[in-house]
Write an enzyme that holds these catalytic residues in place. Structure first.
Site, short mmCIF file in Angstrom:
data_model
loop_
_atom_site.label_atom_id
_atom_site.label_comp_id
_atom_site.label_asym_id
_atom_site.label_seq_id
_atom_site.Cartn_x
_atom_site.Cartn_y
_atom_site.Cartn_z
N ASP A 159 0.84 -1.20 0.00
CA ASP A 159 0.00 0.00 0.00
C ASP A 159 0.88 1.26 0.00
O ASP A 159 0.60 2.23 -0.68
CB ASP A 159 -0.91 0.00 1.22
CG ASP A 159 -1.62 -1.34 1.39
OD1 ASP A 159 -2.39 -1.71 0.49
OD2 ASP A 159 -1.38 -2.04 2.39
N HIS A 187 -4.71 -3.38 6.52
CA HIS A 187 -4.49 -3.66 5.10
C HIS A 187 -5.84 -4.10 4.51
O HIS A 187 -6.10 -5.25 4.26
CB HIS A 187 -3.44 -4.76 4.92
CG HIS A 187 -3.29 -5.19 3.48
ND1 HIS A 187 -2.83 -4.33 2.51
CD2 HIS A 187 -3.56 -6.35 2.86
CE1 HIS A 187 -2.82 -4.97 1.34
NE2 HIS A 187 -3.26 -6.18 1.53
#
Length: 334
Positions: A159, A187
């Site tokens: 990410d 996440h």
């Protein structure tokens, strides 16, 4: 060249591992001088595929790779480990509730945590990749009470890299020109990609990302959504989940644990929230900005948090708290 280190990759017959194993074995992660023993764990039905992966690793003729150990047994896989990269998990099937996914994964990570506790070195560094990564990591840590909580981390580097690259693309610079983006929280699609503290090098001058981009509505809107939903976008396009980029992020994450973060830079990692100064509840596995030195991470302290950020950080903490409660219920019955 010294003693070889023992590195475990689980889900080793899967697609992320296929990109990951070559990078590790050729020295991209632990350096070009460090010999390795690769231990590859997968479930019994995957053992034939795993044999093919072992053949390919042998056929790469890599000088650092001393031994490859394929196995479906935890007592073999977790023995004397220096690093465990837990990629394998139960994937979400169509029509499957997140709760069902959690239940299946609690079982896996409880068992692997217990195996770490019993067989691995107490200094082992454990990186959880298999989703839901934060909660799986927390369960593994809780199931390995003799290994310090700080030794467990989960992957939010993908990410982080996605956020960096979106900023770089927008400004027409390279990803290396962007530093100190932050991924806060889970996440999942509630994660908060934060560029309030990020810097970008434009024509040799370092400026804040907000100042460089001059488009607050993009930074507070589409940029965040793009990073949050990038995994789903890749699946839609490729009909398979991110593998190449996930493997690269795992390499980045583990290399930083091993060698430390560059001066003046911080990275995002899911770590235990105990003792944080950002108002995140204790006993969550939450992604924070960290710096790493001597294989030990520390929170980046003192970053001012505005109201926009606060709200997003609290939202992802709430999701993690709920996930944890569900998982802990399953844990007591698993």
């Amino acid at each position: 060249q010294g003693e070889p280190i023992r590195v475990l990759v689980t889900g080793a017959a899967g697609q992320i591992a296929y990109s990951l194993l070559y990078s590790i074995a050729k020295g991209d992660v632990f350096g070009k001088e460090q010999p390795l023993i690769l231990v590859l764990l997968d479930i019994t039905p995957m053992m034939t595929v795993l044999e093919g992966v072992v053949m390919e690793l042998q056929d790469c003729a890599l000088p650092l790779l001393r031994e490859v150990v394929p196995t479906d047994k935890e007592e073999v896989a977790f023995k004397d480990l220096d690093i465990a990269i837990l990629v394998g998990s139960m994937p979400r099937r169509e029509g499957m509730e997140r709760k069902d996914l959690l239940k299946a994964n609690v079982k896996i990570f409880k068992s692997q945590g217990a195996a770490l506790d019993k067989y691995a070195k107490k200094t082992v560094k454990v990186v959880v990749v298999g989703n839901p990564a934060n909660t799986n990591c927390l369960i593994a840590s809780k199931s390995a009470p003799s290994i310090p909580k700080e030794n467990f981390s989960c992957l939010t580097r993908l990410d982080h890299n996605r956020a960096k690259s979106q900023i770089a693309l927008k400004l027409g610079v390279t990803a290396n020109d962007v530093k100190n983006v932050i991924i806060w929280g889970n996440h999942s699609s509630t994660q908060y990609p934060d560029v309030n503290h990020a810097k970008v090098n434009v024509k040799g001058k370092e400026v804040g990302v907000y100042e460089a981009i001059k488009d607050d509505s993009w930074l507070k809107g589409d940029f965040i959504l793009t990073v949050q939903q990038r995994g789903a976008a890749v699946i839609k396009a490729r009909k398979l989940s991110s593998a190449m980029s996930a493997a690269k992020a795992i390499c980045d994450h583990v290399r930083d644990i091993w060698f430390g973060t560059p001066a003046g830079e911080f990275v995002s990692m899911g770590v235990i929230s105990d003792g944080n100064s950002y108002g995140v509840p204790e006993d969550l596995l939450y992604s924070f900005p960290v710096v790493i030195k001597d294989k030990t991470w520390k929170f980046v302290e003192g970053l001012p948090i505005n109201d926009f950020s606060r709200e997003k950080m609290d939202l992802t903490a709430k999701e993690l708290t709920e996930e944890k409660e569900t998982a802990v219920e399953f844990l007591s019955s698993a």
